[in-house]
Design a protein around this motif. Structure first.
Motif, PDB file in Angstrom:
ATOM      1  N   MET A 122      17.146  -3.746 -27.664  1.00 58.09           N
ATOM      2  CA  MET A 122      16.386  -4.971 -27.913  1.00 58.09           C
ATOM      3  C   MET A 122      17.275  -6.127 -28.379  1.00 58.09           C
ATOM      4  O   MET A 122      16.998  -7.298 -28.096  1.00 58.09           O
ATOM      5  N   MET A 123      18.332  -5.798 -29.099  1.00 57.45           N
ATOM      6  CA  MET A 123      19.155  -6.793 -29.786  1.00 57.45           C
ATOM      7  C   MET A 123      19.682  -7.919 -28.886  1.00 57.45           C
ATOM      8  O   MET A 123      19.590  -9.098 -29.262  1.00 57.45           O
ATOM      9  N   PRO A 124      20.226  -7.626 -27.697  1.00 57.00           N
ATOM     10  CA  PRO A 124      20.743  -8.728 -26.873  1.00 57.00           C
ATOM     11  C   PRO A 124      19.670  -9.764 -26.521  1.00 57.00           C
ATOM     12  O   PRO A 124      19.944 -10.967 -26.524  1.00 57.00           O
ATOM     13  N   TYR A 125      18.452  -9.311 -26.251  1.00 62.80           N
ATOM     14  CA  TYR A 125      17.361 -10.231 -25.916  1.00 62.80           C
ATOM     15  C   TYR A 125      16.934 -11.026 -27.145  1.00 62.80           C
ATOM     16  O   TYR A 125      16.653 -12.223 -27.066  1.00 62.80           O
ATOM     17  N   MET A 126      16.872 -10.338 -28.264  1.00 66.15           N
ATOM     18  CA  MET A 126      16.484 -10.990 -29.508  1.00 66.15           C
ATOM     19  C   MET A 126      17.442 -12.118 -29.862  1.00 66.15           C
ATOM     20  O   MET A 126      17.017 -13.220 -30.223  1.00 66.15           O
ATOM     21  N   ILE A 127      18.745 -11.831 -29.727  1.00 64.09           N
ATOM     22  CA  ILE A 127      19.750 -12.837 -30.070  1.00 64.09           C
ATOM     23  C   ILE A 127      19.781 -13.951 -29.021  1.00 64.09           C
ATOM     24  O   ILE A 127      19.781 -15.138 -29.368  1.00 64.09           O
ATOM     25  N   LYS A 128      19.760 -13.575 -27.751  1.00 64.46           N
ATOM     26  CA  LYS A 128      19.823 -14.574 -26.676  1.00 64.46           C
ATOM     27  C   LYS A 128      18.656 -15.562 -26.760  1.00 64.46           C
ATOM     28  O   LYS A 128      18.828 -16.773 -26.591  1.00 64.46           O
ATOM     29  N   HIS A 129      17.458 -15.048 -27.025  1.00 63.46           N
ATOM     30  CA  HIS A 129      16.266 -15.908 -27.076  1.00 63.46           C
ATOM     31  C   HIS A 129      15.917 -16.333 -28.501  1.00 63.46           C
ATOM     32  O   HIS A 129      14.901 -16.995 -28.712  1.00 63.46           O
ATOM     33  N   ASN A 130      16.761 -15.929 -29.445  1.00 67.03           N
ATOM     34  CA  ASN A 130      16.630 -16.326 -30.854  1.00 67.03           C
ATOM     35  C   ASN A 130      15.193 -16.161 -31.364  1.00 67.03           C
ATOM     36  O   ASN A 130      14.572 -17.111 -31.845  1.00 67.03           O
ATOM     37  N   TRP A 131      14.701 -14.939 -31.252  1.00 66.67           N
ATOM     38  CA  TRP A 131      13.320 -14.658 -31.622  1.00 66.67           C
ATOM     39  C   TRP A 131      12.981 -15.130 -33.031  1.00 66.67           C
ATOM     40  O   TRP A 131      11.917 -15.714 -33.254  1.00 66.67           O
ATOM     41  N   LEU A 132      13.868 -14.851 -33.987  1.00 66.73           N
ATOM     42  CA  LEU A 132      13.521 -15.120 -35.385  1.00 66.73           C
ATOM     43  C   LEU A 132      13.305 -16.605 -35.661  1.00 66.73           C
ATOM     44  O   LEU A 132      12.383 -16.968 -36.391  1.00 66.73           O
ATOM     45  N   GLU A 133      14.122 -17.457 -35.063  1.00 63.60           N
ATOM     46  CA  GLU A 133      13.907 -18.894 -35.248  1.00 63.60           C
ATOM     47  C   GLU A 133      12.745 -19.409 -34.405  1.00 63.60           C
ATOM     48  O   GLU A 133      12.096 -20.386 -34.772  1.00 63.60           O
ATOM     49  N   SER A 134      12.483 -18.744 -33.297  1.00 64.22           N
ATOM     50  CA  SER A 134      11.400 -19.211 -32.419  1.00 64.22           C
ATOM     51  C   SER A 134      10.027 -19.096 -33.074  1.00 64.22           C
ATOM     52  O   SER A 134       9.075 -19.748 -32.648  1.00 64.22           O
ATOM     53  N   TYR A 135       9.938 -18.292 -34.131  1.00 66.59           N
ATOM     54  CA  TYR A 135       8.660 -18.157 -34.852  1.00 66.59           C
ATOM     55  C   TYR A 135       8.201 -19.479 -35.479  1.00 66.59           C
ATOM     56  O   TYR A 135       7.040 -19.602 -35.852  1.00 66.59           O
TER      57      TYR A 135
END
Length: 194
Positions: A122-135
């Motif tokens: 999951m990590m590469p997608y999370m970092i690439k799409h910056n999930w945490l900031e996208s919230y």
């Protein structure tokens, strides 16, 4: 609580943060081979989930969604609550959200040897799409809910839940703010006992 809240509630220890972040993919007692602080993060995650699921304020938020989303209501509220944490980050941390998130991503990259296969995938997608900031934005929440819905083969209908977020925005935000104060105290106390 969703990813950002779980990480935030872990305090300053990177390994506790990582354990808390990975915990959903770890069943039963299959965590005793991890470093001790990662184990603490997993135990903390489970305690946070138990506290959250039983809390009357959280249940009030989920009740608003139950008719349309059934047992996915709690998952959706977890994401909504992460939105309010990200949006109001300055009320909870002296560190900028972008710096905090970048530091967490780096700690994942620095500790790949202890990450689960699920997390590594999951990590590469999370970092690439910056999930945490996208919230921080409703658009970001909409994308996250759409991704989550696709994992249920669109059975959950979560991709439509942004409509309720917009319609009841002030109610959800008020409930989050009241609930999160209690959850911070609970989590801080729990960390002290681990």
């Amino acid at each position: 609580m969703n990813f950002l809240a779980h990480i935030y509630l872990s305090g300053d220890n990177d390994l506790i943060k990582i354990g808390n972040f990975m915990a959903d993919g770890i069943r039963g007692k299959h965590f005793e081979s991890f470093p001790l602080d990662v184990q603490k993060g997993i135990v903390l995650h489970r305690a946070i989930d138990t506290f959250t699921d039983a809390h009357p304020i959280f249940r009030k938020s989920t009740k608003r969604l139950h008719e349309n989303y059934h047992h996915y209501a709690g998952v959706i509220v977890d994401v909504f609550y992460d939105h309010f944490l990200a949006k109001n980050w300055v009320n909870y941390s002296d560190e900028n959200l972008d710096t905090y998130v970048a530091n967490f991503y780096q700690s994942l990259l620095d500790n790949t040897a202890i990450l689960t296969e699920r997390t590594l995938g999951m990590m590469p997608y999370m970092i690439k799409h910056n999930w945490l900031e996208s919230y921080q934005t409703i658009d970001g929440i909409d994308k996250i809910l759409t991704q989550m819905d696709s994992r249920t083969k669109n059975e959950s209908k979560m991709r439509f839940a942004s409509a309720e977020l917009k319609e009841y925005y002030a109610d959800f935000e008020k409930e989050f703010t009241e609930f999160f104060k209690e959850l911070i105290l609970f989590s801080n106390d729990k960390i002290m006992t681990l």
